[in-house]
Design an enzyme around this catalytic site. Structure first.
Site, PDB file in Angstrom:
ATOM      1  CG  ASP A  39      -2.109  66.952   8.209  1.00 39.66           C
ATOM      2  OD1 ASP A  39      -2.195  66.665   6.972  1.00 39.66           O
ATOM      3  OD2 ASP A  39      -1.249  65.962   8.891  1.00 39.66           O
ATOM      4  CE  LYS A  61       1.706  64.354   4.706  1.00 40.29           C
ATOM      5  NZ  LYS A  61       0.116  63.671   5.465  1.00 40.29           N
ATOM      6  CG  HIS A  63      -4.775  63.095   5.712  1.00 38.83           C
ATOM      7  ND1 HIS A  63      -4.518  62.445   5.680  1.00 38.83           N
ATOM      8  CD2 HIS A  63      -3.558  63.533   6.884  1.00 38.83           C
ATOM      9  CE1 HIS A  63      -3.024  61.697   6.090  1.00 38.83           C
ATOM     10  NE2 HIS A  63      -2.357  62.808   6.745  1.00 38.83           N
ATOM     11  CE  LYS A  94       0.100  57.238   6.202  1.00 41.16           C
ATOM     12  NZ  LYS A  94      -0.733  58.826   6.659  1.00 41.16           N
ATOM     13  CG  PHE A  95      -5.232  54.195  -1.853  1.00 42.88           C
ATOM     14  CD1 PHE A  95      -6.668  53.867  -1.967  1.00 42.88           C
ATOM     15  CD2 PHE A  95      -4.555  54.845  -2.203  1.00 42.88           C
ATOM     16  CE1 PHE A  95      -7.400  55.078  -2.473  1.00 42.88           C
ATOM     17  CE2 PHE A  95      -5.253  56.071  -3.100  1.00 42.88           C
ATOM     18  CZ  PHE A  95      -6.809  56.069  -3.131  1.00 42.88           C
ATOM     19  CB  THR A 101     -11.448  47.952  -2.464  1.00 42.50           C
ATOM     20  OG1 THR A 101     -12.220  46.275  -2.562  1.00 42.50           O
ATOM     21  CG2 THR A 101     -12.120  49.412  -1.856  1.00 42.50           C
ATOM     22  CE1 TYR A 222       6.723  66.274  13.555  1.00 43.78           C
ATOM     23  CE2 TYR A 222       6.552  66.580  16.216  1.00 43.78           C
ATOM     24  CZ  TYR A 222       5.661  66.849  14.813  1.00 43.78           C
ATOM     25  OH  TYR A 222       3.937  66.567  14.600  1.00 43.78           O
ATOM     26  NE  ARG A 241       1.125  67.360  14.124  1.00 43.55           N
ATOM     27  CZ  ARG A 241       0.747  66.120  15.137  1.00 43.55           C
ATOM     28  NH1 ARG A 241       0.507  66.234  16.016  1.00 43.55           N
ATOM     29  NH2 ARG A 241       1.452  65.557  14.967  1.00 43.55           N
TER      30      ARG A 241
HETATM   31  O1  S5P Z   1       5.305  58.082   8.883  1.00 39.26           O
HETATM   32  C1  S5P Z   1       4.383  58.428   8.437  1.00 39.26           C
HETATM   33  C2  S5P Z   1       3.632  58.710   7.960  1.00 39.26           C
HETATM   34  C3  S5P Z   1       3.040  59.471   6.980  1.00 39.26           C
HETATM   35  S1  S5P Z   1       2.500  59.811   5.494  1.00 39.26           S
HETATM   36  N1  S5P Z   1       4.581  59.655   9.205  1.00 39.26           N
HETATM   37  C4  S5P Z   1       3.740  60.691   9.158  1.00 39.26           C
HETATM   38  O2  S5P Z   1       3.310  61.470   9.855  1.00 39.26           O
HETATM   39  N2  S5P Z   1       2.577  60.782   7.686  1.00 39.26           N
HETATM   40  C5  S5P Z   1       1.705  62.213   7.401  1.00 39.26           C
HETATM   41  O3  S5P Z   1       2.741  63.367   8.110  1.00 39.26           O
HETATM   42  C6  S5P Z   1       1.055  61.927   8.950  1.00 39.26           C
HETATM   43  O4  S5P Z   1      -0.177  61.736   8.503  1.00 39.26           O
HETATM   44  C7  S5P Z   1       0.765  63.786   8.922  1.00 39.26           C
HETATM   45  O5  S5P Z   1      -0.721  63.757   7.542  1.00 39.26           O
HETATM   46  C8  S5P Z   1       2.137  64.406   8.256  1.00 39.26           C
HETATM   47  C9  S5P Z   1       2.570  64.941   9.932  1.00 39.26           C
HETATM   48  O6  S5P Z   1       2.651  65.960  10.269  1.00 39.26           O
HETATM   49  P1  S5P Z   1       2.873  66.301  11.403  1.00 39.26           P
HETATM   50  O7  S5P Z   1       2.132  67.262  11.957  1.00 39.26           O
HETATM   51  O8  S5P Z   1       3.232  65.776  12.573  1.00 39.26           O
HETATM   52  O9  S5P Z   1       4.809  67.180  10.886  1.00 39.26           O
END
Ligand code: S5P
Length: 281
Positions: A39, A61, A63, A94-95, A101, A222, A241
């Site tokens: 990200d 993954k 964005h 996340k459509f 659309t 987390y 992160r």
């Molecule tokens: O429930 C969710 C679904 C997703 S896809 N919680 C999330 O955190 N995500 C994604 O996972 C979020 O958009 C981000 O890209 C990633 C988590 O990032 P982190 O830096 O917190 O590990």
């Protein structure tokens, strides 16, 4: 018996979806259940993170809409890295709109997601027409779809009965395009089969994974790779992160990228050990 006790390799045959098969094969071949969430907002940083973690991941993954200097050269380079390092690409789009659309959002616009992303995801808020709309574009290309049945963030409105409906919708998708979930546990095994439904295997990919932090002060929560893979029976850990965090601090960039590589190796090891313990290999 729960799929949690089965190896990734042994589950390949239970999927019709080519993206799901390829993911399971890749995990087994590379011995990693790590997906890195990249990200970052600059094309060069994104590509450098992917270079740094490529050998350690089954999937990257993105964005793609946060990249300030996006161009189609970025997705071409990403695709080349995916072939070179043997990982799949998951655009976390996340459509969340009506079928017509989302067909357009998936195929067209600036990003042309379906042309380079093996897997994408959707909310079921609009109803099952969102699956039909995405499948129309993705199915002929051999792509796969994950439904967001549960989320990692505090106070989210998914889960519960909503999550169960996602499982039912995935089972009812006879095209096989829907191949799994974003969820916090083995949600597919917690929902009873309805009359006429056959048992199907699904992938469970799980974000909200960190070894050093419990949250981010903005709702993220987390858990450790062991909690996610061994205790909850999920298939893939998604880490953002926790892996690229060093890049967010000022300082020497090449040192930061070395740290990114080290963290990827660390999470890969934790995720794979949890999987080996779960499957008692
Ligand atoms: O429930 C969710 C679904 C997703 S896809 N919680 C999330 O955190 N995500 C994604 O996972 C979020 O958009 C981000 O890209 C990633 C988590 O990032 P982190 O830096 O917190 O590990």
């Amino acid at each position: 018996s729960s799929v949690a006790s089965k190896t990734y390799a042994s589950r390949v045959a239970s999927f019709a979806n080519p993206a799901a098969k390829l993911l399971l094969e890749t995990m087994e071949r590379k011995k990693t259940n790590l997906c890195v969430s990249v990200d970052v907002t600059k094309k060069a940083d994104l590509l450098q993170v992917v270079e740094s973690v490529g050998a350690d991941v089954c999937m990257v993954k993105t964005h793609i809409d946060i990249v300030e200097d996006f161009d189609l050269d970025l997705t071409e380079k990403l695709s080349a890295l995916s072939t070179q390092h043997d990982f799949m690409i998951f655009e976390d789009r996340k459509f969340a709109d009506i079928g017509n659309t989302v067909s357009l959002q998936y195929s067209s616009g600036v990003h042309k997601i379906a042309s380079w992303s093996h897997i994408t995801n959707a909310h079921l808020v609009p109803g099952p027409g969102i699956i039909t709309g995405l499948a129309e574009v993705g199915q002929p290309l051999g792509r796969g779809l994950l439904l967001l049945a549960e989320m990692s963030s505090k106070g989210n409105l998914a889960g519960g009965e909503y999550g169960q409906k996602c499982v039912q919708a995935a089972r009812n998708d006879t095209t096989g395009f829907t191949c799994g979930f974003i969820a916090m546990d083995r949600i597919d095994e917690k929902v009873a089969l309805q009359p006429g439904q056959e048992h199907k295997d699904f992938l469970v990919l799980t974000p909200g994974v960190g070894l050093d932090a419990k949250g981010d002060g903005k709702g993220q929560q987390y858990r450790t790779p062991d909690e996610v893979i061994r205790q909850s029976g999920c298939d893939v850990i998604i880490v953002g992160r926790g892996i690229y965090g060093a890049l967010l601090k000022d300082g020497d960039k090449s040192e930061a990228f070395r740290n990114v590589q080290e963290q990827a190796a660390r999470y890969r090891k934790a995720g794979w050990e949890a999987y080996l313990q779960r499957t008692q290999q």
